[in-house]
Design an enzyme around this catalytic site. Structure first.
Site, PDB file in Angstrom:
ATOM      1  N   THR A 147       0.788  -1.290   0.051  1.00  0.00           N
ATOM      2  CA  THR A 147       0.096  -0.030   0.043  1.00  0.00           C
ATOM      3  C   THR A 147       1.200   1.365   0.580  1.00  0.00           C
ATOM      4  OG1 THR A 147      -1.928   1.145   0.869  1.00  0.00           O
ATOM      5  CG2 THR A 147      -0.142  -0.162   2.750  1.00  0.00           C
ATOM      6  N   ASN A 148       0.272   2.271   0.331  1.00  0.00           N
ATOM      7  CA  ASN A 148       0.830   4.115   0.043  1.00  0.00           C
ATOM      8  C   ASN A 148       0.456   4.430   1.163  1.00  0.00           C
ATOM      9  OD1 ASN A 148      -0.948   5.214  -0.767  1.00  0.00           O
ATOM     10  ND2 ASN A 148      -1.329   3.810  -2.425  1.00  0.00           N
ATOM     11  N   HIS A 149       1.171   5.856   1.068  1.00  0.00           N
ATOM     12  CA  HIS A 149       1.051   6.631   3.024  1.00  0.00           C
ATOM     13  C   HIS A 149      -0.101   7.750   2.535  1.00  0.00           C
ATOM     14  CE1 HIS A 149       4.566   5.231   4.903  1.00  0.00           C
ATOM     15  NE2 HIS A 149       5.097   5.769   3.208  1.00  0.00           N
TER      16      HIS A 149
END
Length: 430
Positions: A207-209
């Site tokens: 995933t990402n931030h």
């Protein structure tokens, strides 16, 4: 959002009257001029002095009391941008439905032509009584907005429906009703928000931030301006479903979840992966006036996700020249949804993309505008303080075919209104 607005707060005689004090304070802090009208029974729960200190105006109960106005119920009705009855007891609801005007609160309500909001709060049996049900239906038929009570602990010790919603919920409903011009009424706007999650196995994912804050601010702003909003959102909660609503309604940052009302006009579509996001966007974009791709969509996804949890022993490492074990993860490209939208754009549809860069911001974003056939790119630099993931502010450059416009550091809600103005060619403040 409420600067220059006049709100009449009608407080009737229920234990939930104590929450009305917090609502009065929030409205005042939000810039509204608040006049509080109380029933005689309401003063048995909270003193008039409390509301006078919070609002800065004398509380009026009786229509014939002396006040700063010559004919107070007519003058207040003329000044009001909104009348909110909170809490509204079964008795008050019955009076309002029948047009009874036997005190200052009911007389002013009857004289008001502004939007009206009723927030019922009472025992569950009183709320479910056919008389109350019919009275509420009649008020709704007349165009009055009703905010349903919550289910929770009631004064008599039961856990049931009838609890007055939290002041933050009522505040956001008020903000939705009168905080903005409805200049986007009749428009369907599809907005994506948050990260995607790309499964390695049933336990792990990439995933990402992204916090989803910018997309949620866009959804909130568009809804407040009257649009019918479809919010396609990845998994942004940290500790309970309330976080997503808090992001949407502006009552929290995600660290302290609070279950609050999703604004009217917003329909939430939950997704996890880039594939699910693409499917949802393709379905919901049909007939949309505007599609805003604010989600941080993964560019790559595991090529061969495992059906069972991967064990360490299943991974075959290589060894680099320093003797360090190196593991290889095989990835494949995800679909470029913005490109698909650009290729399938309907006549008159506005397509807005986001571009987060760390260098060559304008050049890379203008290339994206051209290649994706977008109408507007909202670009920001991840390295700028106050911009990027997880912040409550943003610094963006709006790029279209005619040029670019750099915005100063703004709250994400302020940024959202600027993006909507640019997308629809609207000049002026909301």
């Amino acid at each position: 959002m409420l600067n220059g607005k006049t709100v009449i707060l009608g407080v009737s005689g229920g234990i939930a009257a104590y929450k009305a004090a917090a609502l009065c304070s929030a409205l005042k802090q939000g810039g509204a001029d608040v006049y509080v009208l109380m029933t005689e029974h309401a003063k048995e729960f909270v003193g008039a002095a409390t509301f006078e200190a919070l609002s800065g105006h004398r509380v009026i109960t009786d229509t014939f009391e002396s006040s700063e106005f010559l004919i107070p119920h007519i003058r207040l009705a003329h000044l009001a941008d909104l009348f909110v009855a909170a809490p509204a007891t079964a008795n008050l609801i019955a009076k309002l439905a029948c047009g009874i005007a036997d005190d200052m609160l009911t007389s002013t309500f009857l004289a008001c032509t502004c939007p009206k909001l009723i927030v019922p709060a009472m025992n569950v049996n009183m709320y479910d009584n056919p008389a109350t049900v019919d009275n509420l239906a009649l008020l709704k038929k007349r165009g009055i907005t009703l905010l349903e009570p919550d289910t929770g602990h009631l004064a008599e010790g039961l856990s049931a429906k009838g609890k007055m919603p939290e002041p933050s919920v009522i505040y956001r409903q008020i903000e939705y009703m009168i905080g903005c011009k409805k200049d986007l009424s009749g428009k369907k706007i599809v907005i994506t928000a948050g990260p995607t999650e790309e499964a390695l196995d049933p336990v792990r994912f990439l995933t990402n931030h992204s916090s989803g804050k910018m997309g949620y601010a866009l959804a909130k702003a568009a809804a407040q301006r009257g649009a019918c909003v479809v919010l396609i959102s990845g998994h942004v909660q940290e500790a309970g479903d309330g976080v997503e609503n808090a992001l949407l309604c502006g009552t929290g940052t995600g660290s302290s979840p609070e279950a609050v009302l999703m604004p009217a006009g917003v329909r939430r579509v939950r997704i996890r992966s880039a594939v699910q996001l693409a499917e949802a966007v393709k379905a919901e974009s049909r007939g949309a006036d505007c599609v805003i791709m604010a989600a941080a969509v993964a560019d790559f996804t595991p090529a061969y996700p495992a059906d069972e949890k991967l064990k360490k022993t299943q991974m075959q490492p290589e060894t680099d020249e320093s003797g360090q074990e190196i593991y290889t993860l095989r990835l494949k490209r995800t679909e470029d949804v913005l490109s698909w939208l650009g290729a399938h754009k309907e006549p008159g549809q506005v397509l807005v993309g986001f571009s987060m860069e760390t260098r060559d911001l304008v050049e890379n974003s203008r290339k994206k505008l051209r290649e994706k056939h977008a109408d507007l790119i909202v670009a920001n630099n991840l390295k700028e303080p106050g911009a990027g993931f997880g912040t409550d502010t943003n610094i963006v450059t709006l790029i279209d075919q005619n040029g670019e416009k750099g915005l100063p550091i703004l709250s994400k809600e302020e940024t959202a209104h600027c993006v909507l103005d640019a997308a629809f060619g609207i000049n002026g403040e909301n």
